[in-house]
Design an enzyme around this catalytic site. Sequence first.
Site, PDB file in Angstrom:
ATOM      1  N   VAL A 109       0.793  -1.272  -0.008  1.00  0.00           N
ATOM      2  CA  VAL A 109      -0.121   0.038   0.170  1.00  0.00           C
ATOM      3  C   VAL A 109       0.904   1.149  -0.170  1.00  0.00           C
ATOM      4  CG1 VAL A 109      -0.248  -0.115   2.531  1.00  0.00           C
ATOM      5  CG2 VAL A 109      -1.901   1.266   1.368  1.00  0.00           C
ATOM      6  N   ASP A 110       0.417   2.288  -0.766  1.00  0.00           N
ATOM      7  CA  ASP A 110       0.928   3.587  -0.654  1.00  0.00           C
ATOM      8  C   ASP A 110      -0.018   4.250   0.061  1.00  0.00           C
ATOM      9  OD1 ASP A 110       1.705   6.224  -1.201  1.00  0.00           O
ATOM     10  OD2 ASP A 110       2.084   6.048  -3.472  1.00  0.00           O
ATOM     11  N   ASP A 111       0.626   4.641   1.261  1.00  0.00           N
ATOM     12  CA  ASP A 111      -0.359   5.480   2.305  1.00  0.00           C
ATOM     13  C   ASP A 111       0.089   6.908   2.280  1.00  0.00           C
ATOM     14  OD1 ASP A 111      -2.091   5.881   4.312  1.00  0.00           O
ATOM     15  OD2 ASP A 111      -0.710   5.472   5.969  1.00  0.00           O
ATOM     16  N   ARG A 113       3.325   7.653   1.318  1.00  0.00           N
ATOM     17  CA  ARG A 113       4.269   7.629   0.480  1.00  0.00           C
ATOM     18  C   ARG A 113       5.589   7.566   1.022  1.00  0.00           C
ATOM     19  NH1 ARG A 113       2.277  10.009  -4.955  1.00  0.00           N
ATOM     20  NH2 ARG A 113       1.112   8.271  -4.787  1.00  0.00           N
ATOM     21  N   LYS A 151      -3.743   5.043  -1.783  1.00  0.00           N
ATOM     22  CA  LYS A 151      -4.953   5.573  -1.180  1.00  0.00           C
ATOM     23  C   LYS A 151      -4.888   7.124  -1.422  1.00  0.00           C
ATOM     24  CE  LYS A 151      -4.506   3.196   3.334  1.00  0.00           C
ATOM     25  NZ  LYS A 151      -4.345   3.472   4.715  1.00  0.00           N
ATOM     26  N   TRP A 178      -8.493   2.238   6.615  1.00  0.00           N
ATOM     27  CA  TRP A 178      -7.630   1.365   6.901  1.00  0.00           C
ATOM     28  C   TRP A 178      -8.028  -0.123   6.046  1.00  0.00           C
ATOM     29  CZ3 TRP A 178      -3.094   1.156   9.098  1.00  0.00           C
ATOM     30  CH2 TRP A 178      -2.482  -0.091   9.397  1.00  0.00           C
ATOM     31  N   ALA A 180      -7.396  -3.934   5.481  1.00  0.00           N
ATOM     32  CA  ALA A 180      -7.023  -5.166   6.128  1.00  0.00           C
ATOM     33  C   ALA A 180      -6.567  -6.229   5.235  1.00  0.00           C
ATOM     34  CB  ALA A 180      -8.253  -5.596   7.024  1.00  0.00           C
ATOM     35  N   TRP A 183      -2.921 -11.703   5.035  1.00  0.00           N
ATOM     36  CA  TRP A 183      -1.795 -12.228   5.634  1.00  0.00           C
ATOM     37  C   TRP A 183      -1.779 -11.638   7.175  1.00  0.00           C
ATOM     38  CZ3 TRP A 183      -1.322  -9.942   0.739  1.00  0.00           C
ATOM     39  CH2 TRP A 183      -0.947  -8.667   0.846  1.00  0.00           C
ATOM     40  N   GLU A 184      -2.479 -10.679   7.537  1.00  0.00           N
ATOM     41  CA  GLU A 184      -2.471 -10.055   8.837  1.00  0.00           C
ATOM     42  C   GLU A 184      -3.426 -10.686   9.707  1.00  0.00           C
ATOM     43  OE1 GLU A 184      -1.166  -5.501   7.162  1.00  0.00           O
ATOM     44  OE2 GLU A 184      -3.327  -6.145   7.911  1.00  0.00           O
TER      45      GLU A 184
HETATM   46  P1  5GP Z   1       3.604   4.736   3.902  1.00  0.00           P
HETATM   47  O1  5GP Z   1       2.681   5.623   4.805  1.00  0.00           O
HETATM   48  O2  5GP Z   1       5.100   4.992   4.163  1.00  0.00           O
HETATM   49  O3  5GP Z   1       3.281   4.913   2.510  1.00  0.00           O
HETATM   50  O4  5GP Z   1       3.133   3.430   4.476  1.00  0.00           O
HETATM   51  C1  5GP Z   1       3.874   2.679   5.525  1.00  0.00           C
HETATM   52  C2  5GP Z   1       3.341   1.440   5.795  1.00  0.00           C
HETATM   53  O5  5GP Z   1       2.237   1.458   6.756  1.00  0.00           O
HETATM   54  C3  5GP Z   1       2.776   0.551   4.798  1.00  0.00           C
HETATM   55  O6  5GP Z   1       3.988  -0.057   4.060  1.00  0.00           O
HETATM   56  C4  5GP Z   1       2.113  -0.469   5.401  1.00  0.00           C
HETATM   57  O7  5GP Z   1       2.676  -1.521   5.884  1.00  0.00           O
HETATM   58  C5  5GP Z   1       1.296   0.333   6.520  1.00  0.00           C
HETATM   59  N1  5GP Z   1       0.231   0.801   6.292  1.00  0.00           N
HETATM   60  C6  5GP Z   1      -0.233   1.751   5.865  1.00  0.00           C
HETATM   61  N2  5GP Z   1      -1.879   2.068   5.533  1.00  0.00           N
HETATM   62  C7  5GP Z   1      -2.015   0.646   5.678  1.00  0.00           C
HETATM   63  C8  5GP Z   1      -3.355   0.108   5.816  1.00  0.00           C
HETATM   64  O8  5GP Z   1      -4.424   0.735   5.376  1.00  0.00           O
HETATM   65  N3  5GP Z   1      -3.390  -1.194   6.120  1.00  0.00           N
HETATM   66  C9  5GP Z   1      -2.168  -1.916   6.463  1.00  0.00           C
HETATM   67  N4  5GP Z   1      -2.414  -3.123   6.914  1.00  0.00           N
HETATM   68  N5  5GP Z   1      -1.141  -1.299   6.557  1.00  0.00           N
HETATM   69  C10 5GP Z   1      -1.039  -0.050   6.193  1.00  0.00           C
END
Ligand code: 5GP
Length: 202
Positions: A109-111, A113, A151, A178, A180, A183-184
């Site tokens: 996921v790219d949350d 970034r 996202k 969020w 889910a 695998w979690e």
């Molecule tokens: P970033 O904010 O750097 O893009 O994402 C960081 C990490 O947070 C992701 O690689 C992921 O492991 C976790 N993460 C962020 N949003 C979610 C989500 O909606 N679900 C899950 N399971 N993990 C998330």
Amino acid sequence: MDKRYISYNNVHQLCQRAAETLKPLDLDLMIAIGGGGFIPARILRTFLKQQNQPNLRIFAIVLSLYEDLNTVSTQEEQAGAEVKRIQWINYKESGVDLCNKKILIVDEVDDTRTTLHYALRELQKDAARQAREKGLEDPNTQFFVFVLHNKDKPKRAQLPAELMRSNYVVGEQFPDCWIAYPWESTDIVHHQQMAVQQGYDI
Ligand code: 5GP
């Protein structure tokens, strides 16, 4: 917060669809960001197999985000400073060479970034160092990114505009909720029921 359950079938099919775009690129290797990128990368490998060629190699990197932003000021510094390396590619042991390669970075996921920004920047540095060691001016490495979900939200870090334009592949654009992943789950039967109910089983 709104929570959406994603099934294994859904993950598999997002990878299969993405492979239609990724396979013609004839990639050289994948770098999976763990743990969420591991299963998508493994599924992708099945669909990216080229006839009469060995399977794509998958290298694992593991990063973690931490929150202490007090010591940094600019957005660029923040994006890098938040991330801690847990595991990285051992170039000596694996013999992996990033120069003149097409490389796919895989995450679930790219949350914000932040993670992708850090991974790409560090891998670009590694490629530049390897090029210098070989006396090359330019590593000539092409990086691509695949995520199951991107996202829709303001990002804390950016990826290069050109990569976003042509080398960034997304399984599905997603609202800021969020997600889910199966695998979690500690109760996969319930997880699967929820995924079916919410329409994320195919
Ligand atoms: P970033 O904010 O750097 O893009 O994402 C960081 C990490 O947070 C992701 O690689 C992921 O492991 C976790 N993460 C962020 N949003 C979610 C989500 O909606 N679900 C899950 N399971 N993990 C998330």
